[in-house]
Design a protein around this motif. Structure first.
Motif, mmCIF file in Angstrom:
data_model
loop_
_atom_site.group_PDB
_atom_site.id
_atom_site.type_symbol
_atom_site.label_atom_id
_atom_site.label_comp_id
_atom_site.label_asym_id
_atom_site.label_seq_id
_atom_site.Cartn_x
_atom_site.Cartn_y
_atom_site.Cartn_z
ATOM 1 N N UNK A 27 -27.917 58.759 4.895
ATOM 2 C CA UNK A 27 -28.954 59.636 5.443
ATOM 3 C C UNK A 27 -28.605 61.114 5.328
ATOM 4 N N UNK A 28 -27.479 61.430 4.707
ATOM 5 C CA UNK A 28 -27.039 62.829 4.672
ATOM 6 C C UNK A 28 -28.026 63.729 3.938
ATOM 7 N N UNK A 29 -28.522 63.299 2.779
ATOM 8 C CA UNK A 29 -29.472 64.116 2.020
ATOM 9 C C UNK A 29 -30.775 64.263 2.781
ATOM 10 N N UNK A 30 -31.197 63.193 3.442
ATOM 11 C CA UNK A 30 -32.430 63.193 4.228
ATOM 12 C C UNK A 30 -32.340 64.205 5.363
ATOM 13 N N UNK A 170 -24.394 56.155 13.020
ATOM 14 C CA UNK A 170 -23.131 56.549 12.415
ATOM 15 C C UNK A 170 -22.257 55.311 12.223
ATOM 16 N N UNK A 171 -21.770 55.140 11.002
ATOM 17 C CA UNK A 171 -20.973 53.964 10.681
ATOM 18 C C UNK A 171 -19.689 54.392 9.951
ATOM 19 N N UNK A 173 -17.052 54.333 6.972
ATOM 20 C CA UNK A 173 -17.164 54.142 5.531
ATOM 21 C C UNK A 173 -15.872 54.608 4.873
ATOM 22 N N UNK A 174 -15.699 54.258 3.619
ATOM 23 C CA UNK A 174 -14.539 54.677 2.844
ATOM 24 C C UNK A 174 -14.906 55.883 1.999
ATOM 25 N N UNK A 175 -14.176 56.976 2.146
ATOM 26 C CA UNK A 175 -14.433 58.191 1.397
ATOM 27 C C UNK A 175 -13.959 58.107 -0.038
ATOM 28 N N UNK A 176 -14.204 59.188 -0.794
ATOM 29 C CA UNK A 176 -13.879 59.226 -2.218
ATOM 30 C C UNK A 176 -12.389 59.039 -2.479
ATOM 31 N N UNK A 177 -11.557 59.498 -1.550
ATOM 32 C CA UNK A 177 -10.102 59.379 -1.711
ATOM 33 C C UNK A 177 -9.540 58.146 -1.017
ATOM 34 N N UNK A 178 -10.411 57.249 -0.580
ATOM 35 C CA UNK A 178 -9.962 56.030 0.082
ATOM 36 C C UNK A 178 -9.726 56.174 1.568
ATOM 37 N N UNK A 179 -10.087 57.334 2.118
ATOM 38 C CA UNK A 179 -9.874 57.564 3.534
ATOM 39 C C UNK A 179 -11.056 57.008 4.352
ATOM 40 N N UNK A 180 -10.838 56.797 5.621
ATOM 41 C CA UNK A 180 -11.877 56.317 6.526
ATOM 42 C C UNK A 180 -12.690 57.513 7.015
ATOM 43 N N UNK A 181 -14.001 57.453 6.828
ATOM 44 C CA UNK A 181 -14.874 58.561 7.219
ATOM 45 C C UNK A 181 -16.050 58.011 8.028
ATOM 46 N N UNK A 182 -16.723 58.908 8.738
ATOM 47 C CA UNK A 182 -17.940 58.558 9.470
ATOM 48 C C UNK A 182 -19.140 58.932 8.596
ATOM 49 N N UNK A 183 -20.059 58.003 8.433
ATOM 50 C CA UNK A 183 -21.220 58.230 7.587
ATOM 51 C C UNK A 183 -22.493 57.896 8.354
ATOM 52 N N UNK A 184 -23.478 58.757 8.251
ATOM 53 C CA UNK A 184 -24.772 58.487 8.872
ATOM 54 C C UNK A 184 -25.655 57.722 7.888
ATOM 55 N N UNK A 185 -26.241 56.618 8.354
ATOM 56 C CA UNK A 185 -27.070 55.773 7.499
ATOM 57 C C UNK A 185 -28.372 55.443 8.217
ATOM 58 N N UNK A 186 -29.432 55.323 7.446
ATOM 59 C CA UNK A 186 -30.728 54.936 7.974
ATOM 60 C C UNK A 186 -31.019 53.504 7.557
ATOM 61 N N UNK A 187 -31.492 52.694 8.504
ATOM 62 C CA UNK A 187 -31.735 51.289 8.233
ATOM 63 C C UNK A 187 -33.188 50.996 7.890
ATOM 64 N N UNK A 188 -33.397 49.905 7.164
ATOM 65 C CA UNK A 188 -34.745 49.463 6.792
ATOM 66 C C UNK A 188 -34.867 47.960 7.007
#
Length: 222
Positions: A27-30, A170-171, A173-188
């Motif tokens: 949902x980041x771009x949104x 907020x869920x 997720x695994x970042x580009x470098x393999x690290x644990x990150x928080x990511x916002x996602x929209x469900x459908x």
């Protein structure tokens, strides 16, 4: 009104073979695009565009690519449409109403948002033309603002599918470098009539929808 809604819902449940499929998109771009719109000069005409408007725009684009999702199945006959006529589920003092944005697939984002707001206002005030409560080929029901994370929307027969929009959460997720990150996602939550839409069809629809959502800034200029 409650009796009419109940009758239509019972008819839909008893006459369709429904399956609900769930998915989510970044949902980041949104959220970033909505923030830019909100902060923009009102003269540009996009400051009132909401997250719901952006999701509706993406849903119409996905339905355009998958005609069987913007269709009517009645008396054993499947009828597809050249244009997507978007139904918007609206909570009103009189009960659930579904006004139709006719020819939504021909509209840009600003026009779609303006038409949607106008119809929602008319529906909630009780002054909407009854003709505008029919003719939809695909419907969106948005409960994300209420914090609903997943649900099974009921198809507005004779349509073949309905898209439920869930909350942004907020869920991990695994970042580009393999690290644990928080990511916002929209469900459908997509409910489809299995008589004409198989699971793989639903998966492809959701894949295209989530791609548009993830790259919504590019989609609106495409």
């Amino acid at each position: 009104m409650r009796k009419i809604v109940a009758e239509r819902m019972m008819h839909s449940v008893s006459s369709t073979a429904t399956v609900t499929y769930t998915s989510s998109a970044p949902a980041s771009a949104l959220l970033a695009l909505r923030a830019r719109f909100k902060a923009s000069d009102p003269a540009m005409g996009v400051d009132a565009v909401t997250l719901g408007d952006l999701v509706n725009f993406a849903a119409v684009r996905a339905a355009t690519r998958h005609p069987v999702f913007s269709a009517h199945l009645e008396d054993g006959i499947l009828r597809t449409f050249e244009d997507v006529h978007l139904g918007i589920a609206v909570d009103t003092p009189r009960g659930l109403l579904v006004p139709t944005v006719r020819f939504a697939s021909r509209m840009g984002l600003r026009e779609l948002a303006a038409h949607t707001k106008s119809l929602i206002g008319e529906a909630q005030s009780g002054g909407i033309n009854p003709d505008l409560l029919a003719g939809a080929t695909f419907t969106v029901s948005n409960l994300g603002a209420f914090g609903i994370e997943s649900f099974s929307p009921i198809i507005n027969a004779p349509q073949t599918a309905i898209l439920g929009v869930d909350a942004i959460s907020t869920r991990a997720a695994i970042g580009a470098a393999g690290e644990l990150v928080a990511e916002q996602r929209i469900g459908f939550s997509l409910t489809a009539d299995h008589r004409v839409i198989d699971g793989a069809d639903a998966a492809r629809f959701l894949r295209d929808l989530t791609t548009v959502i993830a790259e919504i800034d590019l989609a609106i200029v495409g």
